[in-house]
Design a protein around this motif. Structure first.
Motif, PDB file in Angstrom:
ATOM      1  N   THR A  18      -4.655 -65.892 -13.208  1.00  0.00           N
ATOM      2  CA  THR A  18      -5.188 -65.354 -14.455  1.00  0.00           C
ATOM      3  C   THR A  18      -4.939 -66.353 -15.578  1.00  0.00           C
ATOM      4  O   THR A  18      -3.796 -66.731 -15.832  1.00  0.00           O
ATOM      5  CB  THR A  18      -4.543 -64.014 -14.821  1.00  0.00           C
ATOM      6  OG1 THR A  18      -4.839 -63.047 -13.805  1.00  0.00           O
ATOM      7  CG2 THR A  18      -5.093 -63.512 -16.141  1.00  0.00           C
ATOM      8  N   SER A  20      -5.277 -67.090 -19.653  1.00  0.00           N
ATOM      9  CA  SER A  20      -5.292 -66.316 -20.888  1.00  0.00           C
ATOM     10  C   SER A  20      -5.647 -67.214 -22.060  1.00  0.00           C
ATOM     11  O   SER A  20      -5.329 -68.408 -22.056  1.00  0.00           O
ATOM     12  CB  SER A  20      -3.926 -65.673 -21.121  1.00  0.00           C
ATOM     13  OG  SER A  20      -3.614 -64.759 -20.085  1.00  0.00           O
ATOM     14  N   SER A  66     -14.403 -63.254  -9.860  1.00  0.00           N
ATOM     15  CA  SER A  66     -13.766 -63.458 -11.162  1.00  0.00           C
ATOM     16  C   SER A  66     -14.029 -62.261 -12.060  1.00  0.00           C
ATOM     17  O   SER A  66     -15.015 -61.534 -11.879  1.00  0.00           O
ATOM     18  CB  SER A  66     -14.305 -64.727 -11.831  1.00  0.00           C
ATOM     19  OG  SER A  66     -13.979 -65.871 -11.080  1.00  0.00           O
ATOM     20  N   HIS A  78      -8.784 -62.812 -21.175  1.00  0.00           N
ATOM     21  CA  HIS A  78      -8.260 -63.179 -19.865  1.00  0.00           C
ATOM     22  C   HIS A  78      -9.382 -63.508 -18.890  1.00  0.00           C
ATOM     23  O   HIS A  78     -10.465 -62.915 -18.950  1.00  0.00           O
ATOM     24  CB  HIS A  78      -7.424 -62.033 -19.287  1.00  0.00           C
ATOM     25  CG  HIS A  78      -6.325 -61.584 -20.185  1.00  0.00           C
ATOM     26  ND1 HIS A  78      -5.180 -62.342 -20.413  1.00  0.00           N
ATOM     27  CD2 HIS A  78      -6.186 -60.459 -20.934  1.00  0.00           C
ATOM     28  CE1 HIS A  78      -4.399 -61.704 -21.251  1.00  0.00           C
ATOM     29  NE2 HIS A  78      -4.984 -60.561 -21.587  1.00  0.00           N
ATOM     30  N   LEU A  80      -9.541 -63.697 -14.817  1.00  0.00           N
ATOM     31  CA  LEU A  80      -8.930 -63.548 -13.494  1.00  0.00           C
ATOM     32  C   LEU A  80      -9.841 -64.212 -12.476  1.00  0.00           C
ATOM     33  O   LEU A  80     -11.034 -63.922 -12.412  1.00  0.00           O
ATOM     34  CB  LEU A  80      -8.757 -62.074 -13.149  1.00  0.00           C
ATOM     35  CG  LEU A  80      -8.414 -61.748 -11.686  1.00  0.00           C
ATOM     36  CD1 LEU A  80      -7.057 -62.329 -11.302  1.00  0.00           C
ATOM     37  CD2 LEU A  80      -8.459 -60.249 -11.459  1.00  0.00           C
TER      38      LEU A  80
END
Length: 123
Positions: A18, A20, A66, A78, A80
């Motif tokens: 992840t 950020s 994703s 975020h 992922l």
């Protein structure tokens, strides 16, 4: 407007990660996009979402593995990424677009960029 991406590192193929992006009060109302640039290649769009989070877009290369999200209280965005592949190796950047209502895939449409974070996928 300052943006700061974090969360990169060395991971193995198949791992999840992840990333950020720390924004600010101003970025709360902006479209935010994730881009990446691999060595010797041009910067490419990865994913993006509108200020509300309702509209999202993903590059074909990451679609289905994703997810992009945002927390407008904490001004965080975020990304992922699951099932990482060696071809995901790149410097990842977050960027903000103050004019669009939906995420653009064109880097030129983004007004503010933060320094990138390196993701290396290797066994």
């Amino acid at each position: 407007v300052q943006l700061q991406a974090s969360g990169g590192g060395l991971v193995q193929p198949g791992d999840s990660l992840t990333l950020s992006c720390q924004g600010s009060v101003r970025t709360t109302n902006y479209v935010v996009g994730w881009f990446r640039q691999a060595p010797g290649k041009e910067r490419e769009f990865v994913a993006g979402l509108s200020w509300s989070g309702v509209y999202t877009d993903y590059a074909d290369s990451v679609k289905g593995r994703s997810a992009v999200s945002r927390d407008n209280v904490k001004h965080m965005i975020h990304l992922l990424m699951n099932n990482l592949k060696p071809e995901d190796t790149a410097v990842y950047y977050c960027a903000a677009d103050r004019n669009s209502r939906t995420p653009s895939r064109q880097a030129k449409d983004y007004d503010f960029w933060g320094p990138g974070t390196l993701v290396t996928v290797s066994s």
